[in-house]
Design a protein around this motif. Structure first.
Motif, PDB file in Angstrom:
ATOM      1  N   PHE A   1       0.835  -1.195   0.000  1.00  0.00           N
ATOM      2  CA  PHE A   1       0.000   0.000   0.000  1.00  0.00           C
ATOM      3  C   PHE A   1       0.870   1.244   0.000  1.00  0.00           C
ATOM      4  CE2 PHE A   1      -2.620  -3.240   2.088  1.00  0.00           C
ATOM      5  CZ  PHE A   1      -3.740  -3.187   1.282  1.00  0.00           C
ATOM      6  N   TRP A   2       0.529   2.222  -0.831  1.00  0.00           N
ATOM      7  CA  TRP A   2       1.265   3.482  -0.882  1.00  0.00           C
ATOM      8  C   TRP A   2       1.075   4.190   0.450  1.00  0.00           C
ATOM      9  CZ3 TRP A   2       5.071   5.771  -3.072  1.00  0.00           C
ATOM     10  CH2 TRP A   2       5.196   7.150  -3.083  1.00  0.00           C
ATOM     11  N   PRO A   3       2.156   4.499   1.179  1.00  0.00           N
ATOM     12  CA  PRO A   3       2.028   4.994   2.552  1.00  0.00           C
ATOM     13  C   PRO A   3       1.870   6.499   2.706  1.00  0.00           C
ATOM     14  CG  PRO A   3       4.307   4.570   2.067  1.00  0.00           C
ATOM     15  CD  PRO A   3       3.532   4.178   0.846  1.00  0.00           C
ATOM     16  N   SER A   4       1.604   7.212   1.642  1.00  0.00           N
ATOM     17  CA  SER A   4       1.570   8.667   1.730  1.00  0.00           C
ATOM     18  C   SER A   4       0.422   9.204   0.890  1.00  0.00           C
ATOM     19  CB  SER A   4       2.918   9.211   1.238  1.00  0.00           C
ATOM     20  OG  SER A   4       2.991  10.593   1.424  1.00  0.00           O
ATOM     21  N   ARG A   5       0.430  10.515   0.649  1.00  0.00           N
ATOM     22  CA  ARG A   5      -0.599  11.130  -0.181  1.00  0.00           C
ATOM     23  C   ARG A   5      -0.442  10.639  -1.611  1.00  0.00           C
ATOM     24  NH1 ARG A   5      -1.580  16.926  -2.376  1.00  0.00           N
ATOM     25  NH2 ARG A   5      -3.845  16.896  -2.520  1.00  0.00           N
ATOM     26  N   ALA A   6      -1.559  10.354  -2.242  1.00  0.00           N
ATOM     27  CA  ALA A   6      -1.547   9.811  -3.596  1.00  0.00           C
ATOM     28  C   ALA A   6      -0.953  10.800  -4.589  1.00  0.00           C
ATOM     29  CB  ALA A   6      -2.971   9.457  -4.010  1.00  0.00           C
ATOM     30  N   PRO A   7      -0.129  10.316  -5.515  1.00  0.00           N
ATOM     31  CA  PRO A   7       0.408  11.199  -6.546  1.00  0.00           C
ATOM     32  C   PRO A   7      -0.684  11.573  -7.553  1.00  0.00           C
ATOM     33  CG  PRO A   7       1.113   8.959  -6.932  1.00  0.00           C
ATOM     34  CD  PRO A   7       0.380   8.950  -5.633  1.00  0.00           C
ATOM     35  N   LEU A   8      -0.408  12.556  -8.374  1.00  0.00           N
ATOM     36  CA  LEU A   8      -1.362  13.009  -9.377  1.00  0.00           C
ATOM     37  C   LEU A   8      -1.738  11.853 -10.299  1.00  0.00           C
ATOM     38  CD1 LEU A   8      -2.619  15.779 -10.024  1.00  0.00           C
ATOM     39  CD2 LEU A   8      -0.933  16.000 -11.828  1.00  0.00           C
ATOM     40  N   GLY A   9      -3.026  11.632 -10.475  1.00  0.00           N
ATOM     41  CA  GLY A   9      -3.516  10.510 -11.264  1.00  0.00           C
ATOM     42  C   GLY A   9      -4.136   9.442 -10.391  1.00  0.00           C
ATOM     43  N   TYR A  10      -3.909   9.531  -9.086  1.00  0.00           N
ATOM     44  CA  TYR A  10      -4.480   8.605  -8.111  1.00  0.00           C
ATOM     45  C   TYR A  10      -5.197   9.397  -7.014  1.00  0.00           C
ATOM     46  CZ  TYR A  10      -1.699   4.758 -10.037  1.00  0.00           C
ATOM     47  OH  TYR A  10      -1.159   3.796 -10.855  1.00  0.00           O
TER      48      TYR A  10
ATOM     49  N   TYR B   1       9.033  -1.721  -3.857  1.00  0.00           N
ATOM     50  CA  TYR B   1       7.904  -2.529  -3.405  1.00  0.00           C
ATOM     51  C   TYR B   1       6.931  -2.757  -4.553  1.00  0.00           C
ATOM     52  CZ  TYR B   1       9.502  -1.315   1.286  1.00  0.00           C
ATOM     53  OH  TYR B   1      10.258  -1.152   2.413  1.00  0.00           O
ATOM     54  N   LYS B   2       6.262  -3.897  -4.557  1.00  0.00           N
ATOM     55  CA  LYS B   2       5.201  -4.203  -5.516  1.00  0.00           C
ATOM     56  C   LYS B   2       3.910  -3.670  -4.934  1.00  0.00           C
ATOM     57  CE  LYS B   2       3.094  -6.247  -8.929  1.00  0.00           C
ATOM     58  NZ  LYS B   2       2.739  -5.290  -9.955  1.00  0.00           N
ATOM     59  N   GLY B   3       3.274  -2.737  -5.637  1.00  0.00           N
ATOM     60  CA  GLY B   3       2.071  -2.098  -5.137  1.00  0.00           C
ATOM     61  C   GLY B   3       0.809  -2.907  -5.395  1.00  0.00           C
ATOM     62  N   ASN B   4      -0.219  -2.645  -4.585  1.00  0.00           N
ATOM     63  CA  ASN B   4      -1.518  -3.277  -4.757  1.00  0.00           C
ATOM     64  C   ASN B   4      -2.438  -2.460  -5.656  1.00  0.00           C
ATOM     65  OD1 ASN B   4      -0.757  -5.298  -2.997  1.00  0.00           O
ATOM     66  ND2 ASN B   4      -1.642  -4.303  -1.217  1.00  0.00           N
ATOM     67  N   HIS B   5      -1.998  -1.302  -6.085  1.00  0.00           N
ATOM     68  CA  HIS B   5      -2.836  -0.420  -6.888  1.00  0.00           C
ATOM     69  C   HIS B   5      -2.729  -0.769  -8.374  1.00  0.00           C
ATOM     70  CE1 HIS B   5       1.163   1.362  -6.722  1.00  0.00           C
ATOM     71  NE2 HIS B   5       0.906   1.893  -7.907  1.00  0.00           N
TER      72      HIS B   5
END
Length: 152
Positions: A25-34, A116-120
């Motif tokens: 899981f991305w542990p911070s604020r989502a980047p642009l596009g997410y 890391y391999k993301g779940n998104h």
């Protein structure tokens, strides 16, 4: 005591973010596009932003051709309506360069120096990202000339 409390709190937050990254899981604020959202699993994660994710994908596709400069992409993005989430202002050249360098759009991400391999869901393929990196390297391969002055 207050300093020790703050240092301990900082360490606990860092451990929590690392654990979240290890779970994919991305542990911070989502980047642009997410967008940050609550997932069906009950954990907070990121999902594609319907409007911006397509435009971010097009940024990568256009730049991979090698026919567009960052300045031209900035102008195109403004015309296409790619804006910051909070302010609604058009994104700038530095943001576009950051997007093009960011690995998260492939489904993987780097956090604290580890991959890391993301779940998104990825917006672009890894092959397209690699192609964009080679175009970026080619266009930015010039070196700055150091001018030395012969001062008394």
């Amino acid at each position: 005591m207050a300093k020790q409390y703050i240092e301990n709190l900082s360490e606990e937050v860092r451990k929590g973010m690392t654990e979240k990254a290890e779970q994919g899981f991305w542990p911070s604020r989502a980047p642009l596009g997410y967008l940050n959202t609550m997932l069906p699993s009950g954990k907070k994660g990121i999902v594609q932003d319907e409007n911006r994710s397509k435009l971010v994908g097009q940024l990568f596709e256009r730049y991979a051709t090698g026919n567009f400069s960052l300045k031209q992409l900035t102008q195109w993005a403004a015309l296409a309506g790619l804006t910051f989430r909070g302010s609604g202002d058009p994104i700038n050249k530095a943001t576009i360069q950051g997007i093009l360098h960011h690995l998260i759009y492939t489904g993987d991400f780097e956090f604290d120096g580890k991959l890391y391999k993301g779940n998104h869901e990825p917006i672009i393929s890894r092959e397209l990202w690699d192609k964009v990196q080679s175009v970026l390297d080619r266009k930015c391969s010039y070196r700055y000339r150091v001018i030395k002055h012969d001062l008394p």
